[in-house]
Design a protein around this motif. Structure first.
Motif, mmCIF file in Angstrom:
data_model
loop_
_atom_site.group_PDB
_atom_site.id
_atom_site.type_symbol
_atom_site.label_atom_id
_atom_site.label_comp_id
_atom_site.label_asym_id
_atom_site.label_seq_id
_atom_site.Cartn_x
_atom_site.Cartn_y
_atom_site.Cartn_z
ATOM 1 N N PHE A 198 -12.921 36.423 21.174
ATOM 2 C CA PHE A 198 -13.394 35.620 20.044
ATOM 3 C C PHE A 198 -14.605 36.269 19.386
ATOM 4 C CE2 PHE A 198 -15.921 34.167 23.608
ATOM 5 C CZ PHE A 198 -17.156 33.825 23.078
ATOM 6 N N SER A 240 -11.461 32.116 18.093
ATOM 7 C CA SER A 240 -10.543 33.153 18.600
ATOM 8 C C SER A 240 -9.981 33.955 17.448
ATOM 9 C CB SER A 240 -9.325 32.517 19.264
ATOM 10 O OG SER A 240 -9.695 31.651 20.239
ATOM 11 N N GLY A 300 -16.435 19.792 11.941
ATOM 12 C CA GLY A 300 -17.839 19.359 11.860
ATOM 13 C C GLY A 300 -18.616 20.254 10.915
#
Ligand SMILES: Cc1cc2nc3c(=O)[nH]c(=O)nc-3n(C[C@H](O)[C@H](O)[C@H](O)COP(=O)(O)OP(=O)(O)OC[C@H]3O[C@@H](n4cnc5c(N)ncnc54)[C@H](O)[C@@H]3O)c2cc1C
Length: 285
Positions: free
Chosen positions: A60, A80, A99
């Motif tokens: 990632f 990722s 978010g």
């Protein structure tokens, strides 16, 4: 928590050596493409500067999501790799706005700069021989599993992907995985095919047909427990890619520690640098 039943006569295969991650870099990337894939997910593709290291499937990047307009994400956000294109110096992410950080990311336009740090973590390991493999993914797991298909095909493995979602319109990567050479089976809640007993039947069929020599799972605790029990029953090699809230992403802050099972003991590991991909049998899902 259900522990998978272990058959004492089934000897698990020796695990292949896990890849050693290279040195991560802070990279000033440029947004190349940014599009909606469905009602929930977006695809972001970045041009990378020449000479930077490229990620392995399962690794990632830690993304510095831009501030402004009331959105001030403080920490970087882990994501990722979904598409790795070293020959074009590009990397792609498939992500859901959940978010502050991902909402800030969603405002990026082609041509914008985007600061990313990585590649980070330990990615997927393929079986030492050319055993056929099965991928099991749901939700964000469909993104994480994406690059494993071409990687496994290039290394001579037959790939079957079992993709799960709430509804058919939320399934992602089906065509990409088929084009990359995977046989794809889909299961959804709305069609009543995604419950554990049905998926277990599919996996048992794949084992019986000689199409499942190793199992990879991401995106669902119940699918992880199912994969653990099928792998334990048949002595299969397996790995799980885990998600955990992270702050530093490099193993210093211990924010992403999770419990694992090792030789009958509970041990604690950092998902960012000892994972995010772990041996399937060791995860406490
Ligand atoms: C290895 C890995 C790979 C992932 N890959 C993908 C992917 O391919 N696609 C995808 O859609 N999602 C992926 N995710 C999930 C993705 O990282 C989250 O959805 C994203 O971080 C949410 O950020 P947000 O600001 O939008 O949400 P928020 O819920 O607003 O913020 C979550 C973030 O806030 C910070 N944070 C909040 N509380 C704390 C705390 N107590 N301590 C430390 N930090 C805190 C962390 O940076 C955390 O990641 C992955 C996660 C991991 C760990």
């Amino acid at each position: 928590m259900m522990m998978p039943m272990l058959d004492p006569d089934v000897v698990p295969p020796a695990a292949p050596a896990r890849p050693v991650p290279g040195r991560p870099l802070e990279i000033e990337a440029l947004v190349r493409e940014h599009v909606c894939v469905n009602d929930e997910y977006r695809y972001l593709s970045l041009d990378l500067p020449d000479g930077v290291p490229h990620a392995r499937p399962g690794q990632f990047y830690h993304l510095l999501c831009p501030g402004g307009d009331g959105l001030e994400p403080f920490f970087r956000r882990p994501m990722s790799v979904y598409r790795v294109e070293p020959e074009r110096n590009r990397v792609g992410f498939l992500y859901k706005v959940t978010g502050t950080g991902t909402a800030a990311m969603a405002r990026l336009w082609p041509g914008d700069g985007f600061n990313i740090f990585g590649p980070l973590g330990i990615g997927f390991t393929l079986p030492a021989d050319t055993a056929p493999i099965v991928l099991l993914g749901r939700g964000v797991g469909l993104a994480t599993m994406g690059p494993l298909v071409p990687f496994a095909r290039e290394n001579g493995h037959r790939v079957t992907a079992v993709l799960s979602a709430r509804a058919p319109e939320l399934l992602m990567s089906v065509e990409e995985m088929r084009i990359a050479g995977a046989d794809v089976l889909t299961v959804t809640d709305s069609e009543g095919t995604s419950a554990v007993p049905h998926v277990e039947g599919l996996l048992e069929d794949l084992v019986a047909q000689g199409r499942c020599g190793a199992l990879y799972v991401c995106g669902s605790s119940r699918l992880t427990r199912l994969a653990q029990s099928v792998a334990a029953r048949h002595g299969l090699f397996g790995e799980v890619a885990l998600e955990q809230q992270m702050a530093c992403g490099v193993g210093v802050c211990f924010c992403c520690v999770r419990p694992f099972r090792e030789n009958g003991e509970t041990v604690h590991r950092r998902v960012c640098c000892e994972g995010p991909v772990f041996p399937l049998a060791e995860a406490l899902a």
